[in-house]
Design a protein around this motif. Structure first.
Motif, mmCIF file in Angstrom:
data_model
loop_
_atom_site.group_PDB
_atom_site.id
_atom_site.type_symbol
_atom_site.label_atom_id
_atom_site.label_comp_id
_atom_site.label_asym_id
_atom_site.label_seq_id
_atom_site.Cartn_x
_atom_site.Cartn_y
_atom_site.Cartn_z
ATOM 1 N N UNK A 127 0.860 -1.188 0.000
ATOM 2 C CA UNK A 127 0.000 0.000 0.000
ATOM 3 C C UNK A 127 0.895 1.236 0.000
ATOM 4 N N UNK A 128 0.329 2.406 -0.315
ATOM 5 C CA UNK A 128 1.057 3.662 -0.222
ATOM 6 C C UNK A 128 0.077 4.793 0.040
ATOM 7 N N UNK A 129 0.578 5.860 0.646
ATOM 8 C CA UNK A 129 -0.298 6.992 0.963
ATOM 9 C C UNK A 129 0.455 8.071 1.713
ATOM 10 N N UNK A 130 -0.295 9.035 2.248
ATOM 11 C CA UNK A 130 0.286 10.205 2.900
ATOM 12 C C UNK A 130 0.631 9.925 4.356
ATOM 13 N N UNK A 131 1.546 10.726 4.885
ATOM 14 C CA UNK A 131 1.785 10.733 6.320
ATOM 15 C C UNK A 131 0.596 11.396 7.008
ATOM 16 N N UNK A 132 0.475 11.185 8.314
ATOM 17 C CA UNK A 132 -0.676 11.715 9.038
ATOM 18 C C UNK A 132 -0.718 13.235 9.024
ATOM 19 N N UNK A 133 0.458 13.864 8.977
ATOM 20 C CA UNK A 133 0.528 15.314 9.123
ATOM 21 C C UNK A 133 0.952 16.031 7.849
ATOM 22 N N UNK A 134 0.829 15.387 6.690
ATOM 23 C CA UNK A 134 1.330 16.012 5.472
ATOM 24 C C UNK A 134 0.514 15.608 4.251
ATOM 25 N N UNK B 27 2.921 -9.006 -18.978
ATOM 26 C CA UNK B 27 1.972 -9.931 -19.584
ATOM 27 C C UNK B 27 0.926 -10.345 -18.556
ATOM 28 N N UNK B 28 -0.330 -10.434 -19.006
ATOM 29 C CA UNK B 28 -1.451 -10.848 -18.160
ATOM 30 C C UNK B 28 -1.520 -9.999 -16.877
ATOM 31 N N UNK B 29 -1.448 -8.693 -17.057
ATOM 32 C CA UNK B 29 -1.464 -7.791 -15.899
ATOM 33 C C UNK B 29 -2.886 -7.550 -15.408
ATOM 34 N N UNK B 30 -3.006 -7.399 -14.116
ATOM 35 C CA UNK B 30 -4.293 -7.055 -13.487
ATOM 36 C C UNK B 30 -4.006 -6.482 -12.112
ATOM 37 N N UNK B 31 -4.975 -5.777 -11.568
ATOM 38 C CA UNK B 31 -4.811 -5.157 -10.259
ATOM 39 C C UNK B 31 -5.845 -5.741 -9.304
ATOM 40 N N UNK B 32 -5.410 -6.221 -8.165
ATOM 41 C CA UNK B 32 -6.315 -6.807 -7.173
ATOM 42 C C UNK B 32 -6.330 -5.932 -5.918
ATOM 43 N N UNK B 33 -7.512 -5.363 -5.638
ATOM 44 C CA UNK B 33 -7.659 -4.535 -4.440
ATOM 45 C C UNK B 33 -8.072 -5.418 -3.283
ATOM 46 N N UNK B 34 -7.438 -5.184 -2.128
ATOM 47 C CA UNK B 34 -7.652 -6.021 -0.957
ATOM 48 C C UNK B 34 -8.181 -5.177 0.208
ATOM 49 N N UNK B 35 -7.946 -5.623 1.429
ATOM 50 C CA UNK B 35 -8.524 -4.976 2.600
ATOM 51 C C UNK B 35 -7.857 -3.628 2.886
ATOM 52 N N UNK B 36 -8.557 -2.729 3.573
ATOM 53 C CA UNK B 36 -7.954 -1.437 3.941
ATOM 54 C C UNK B 36 -6.786 -1.630 4.910
ATOM 55 N N UNK B 37 -5.916 -0.641 4.945
ATOM 56 C CA UNK B 37 -4.861 -0.592 5.953
ATOM 57 C C UNK B 37 -5.515 -0.114 7.245
ATOM 58 N N UNK B 38 -5.453 -0.924 8.273
ATOM 59 C CA UNK B 38 -6.151 -0.575 9.509
ATOM 60 C C UNK B 38 -5.498 0.632 10.184
ATOM 61 N N UNK B 39 -6.275 1.335 11.002
ATOM 62 C CA UNK B 39 -5.728 2.465 11.749
ATOM 63 C C UNK B 39 -4.600 1.996 12.676
ATOM 64 N N UNK B 40 -4.747 0.818 13.213
ATOM 65 C CA UNK B 40 -3.699 0.282 14.110
ATOM 66 C C UNK B 40 -2.382 0.111 13.362
ATOM 67 N N UNK B 41 -2.442 -0.481 12.166
ATOM 68 C CA UNK B 41 -1.236 -0.644 11.354
ATOM 69 C C UNK B 41 -0.636 0.713 10.981
ATOM 70 N N UNK B 42 -1.501 1.595 10.539
ATOM 71 C CA UNK B 42 -1.044 2.898 10.040
ATOM 72 C C UNK B 42 -0.451 3.749 11.163
ATOM 73 N N UNK C 144 1.129 2.896 13.730
ATOM 74 C CA UNK C 144 2.426 2.408 14.229
ATOM 75 C C UNK C 144 3.586 3.073 13.500
ATOM 76 N N UNK C 145 3.317 3.643 12.317
ATOM 77 C CA UNK C 145 4.365 4.245 11.507
ATOM 78 C C UNK C 145 4.697 5.628 12.057
ATOM 79 N N UNK C 146 5.937 5.927 12.229
ATOM 80 C CA UNK C 146 6.377 7.219 12.786
ATOM 81 C C UNK C 146 6.956 8.099 11.664
#
Length: 271
Positions: free
Chosen positions: A233-240, A252-267, A269-271
């Motif tokens: 996953x990728x995204x913004x920092x909390x304060x920016x 070849x044979x490319x596709x995109x698979x969307x899965x579960x959200x990144x939980x607030x608990x996981x997110x 934890x990142x400093x």
């Protein structure tokens, strides 16, 4: 990158559809239905039901811009202008844009009319002052446009994101912008050969994380190579605010698979 081109196409289609939708207006009948039923009918069914909805040559956003310009130019700064300013906001005109619109009108319609219009506009966009100021300031940090709301894929993002296609030939790529705290879901770029994605930090500060690995900070100039078939996953920092260029790697044979959200608990934890 074909998916990013689809983002733009879907956004354009949605804007065009807006202008074709039938507007349901009842103000005439509510306020004047008994006293002036024919006027109420013309207001609700003809002016709004037909003129505002008559074709897709002008979007609702365009019609709002024309209408508020006309009202201000005539010095009409009563409840009818406030109504149309509210409609303009709902039709996508931002606080920053309306400030520029009224400033431009002032030189043609008159300074006192602009002052009166600004007083109403401040009421309508008051709650958006912080957010729009931050967005406008972030736009000044980078050479690429923020673009339009990423509505086509909003269900795969937590928070608001924006998309601007920078190139649609040779190597198509887009600028993706995230508001603070916004991130996309876990997802996988599948391919049997080649494939994957490359991200290049443009402005602000963000994060990239592969499953089972520590998150990597993305700053302007940071290059992230995402192999095919890797959950991430990728995204913004909390304060920016944060923006990156996104390049889909041919495969070849490319596709995109969307899965579960990144939980607030996981997110969180990142400093």
């Amino acid at each position: 990158m074909k998916r990013f081109a689809i983002f733009i196409i879907l956004t354009t289609i949605s804007l065009n559809i807006m202008a074709q939708q039938k507007i349901a207006q009842t103000a005439g009948r509510t306020q004047l239905g008994e006293f002036a039923p024919e006027f109420a009918h013309l207001n609700d069914d003809v002016l709004f039901g037909e003129v505002w909805s008559r074709n897709n040559l002008l979007s609702l956003r365009d019609r709002s811009l024309v209408t508020i310009t006309s009202l201000i130019s005539q010095g009409i700064t009563d409840s009818s202008l406030k109504y149309h300013l509210l409609s303009a906001k709902n039709n996508g005109i931002t606080r920053t844009e309306v400030a520029e619109i009224i400033t431009h009108i002032a030189f043609y319609a008159g300074w006192p009319k602009a002052w009166a219009a600004f007083n109403l506009a401040k009421e309508v966009w008051n709650e958006d002052v912080k957010g729009e100021d931050a967005k406008a300031a972030f736009q000044r940090e980078m050479i690429f446009p923020i673009g339009e709301p990423n509505t086509a894929y909003a269900k795969y993002f937590k928070g608001n994101s924006y998309l601007a296609q920078i190139s649609d030939s040779q190597i198509p790529f887009s600028n993706v912008t995230f508001e603070p705290d916004c991130r996309n879901n876990w997802h996988i770029h599948h391919a049997t050969k080649g494939g994957g994605q490359m991200l290049v930090g443009v402005a602000g500060r963000g994060w990239y994380q592969e499953e089972g690995k520590p998150a990597q900070e993305i700053l302007p100039g940071t290059v992230i190579h995402i192999p095919a078939n890797v959950k991430h996953w990728h995204g913004a920092a909390k304060d920016s605010w944060f923006a990156h260029l996104a390049f889909e790697i041919p495969g070849e044979n490319t596709s995109n698979e969307w899965l579960e959200p990144v939980s607030d608990e996981e997110y969180n934890k990142i400093k």
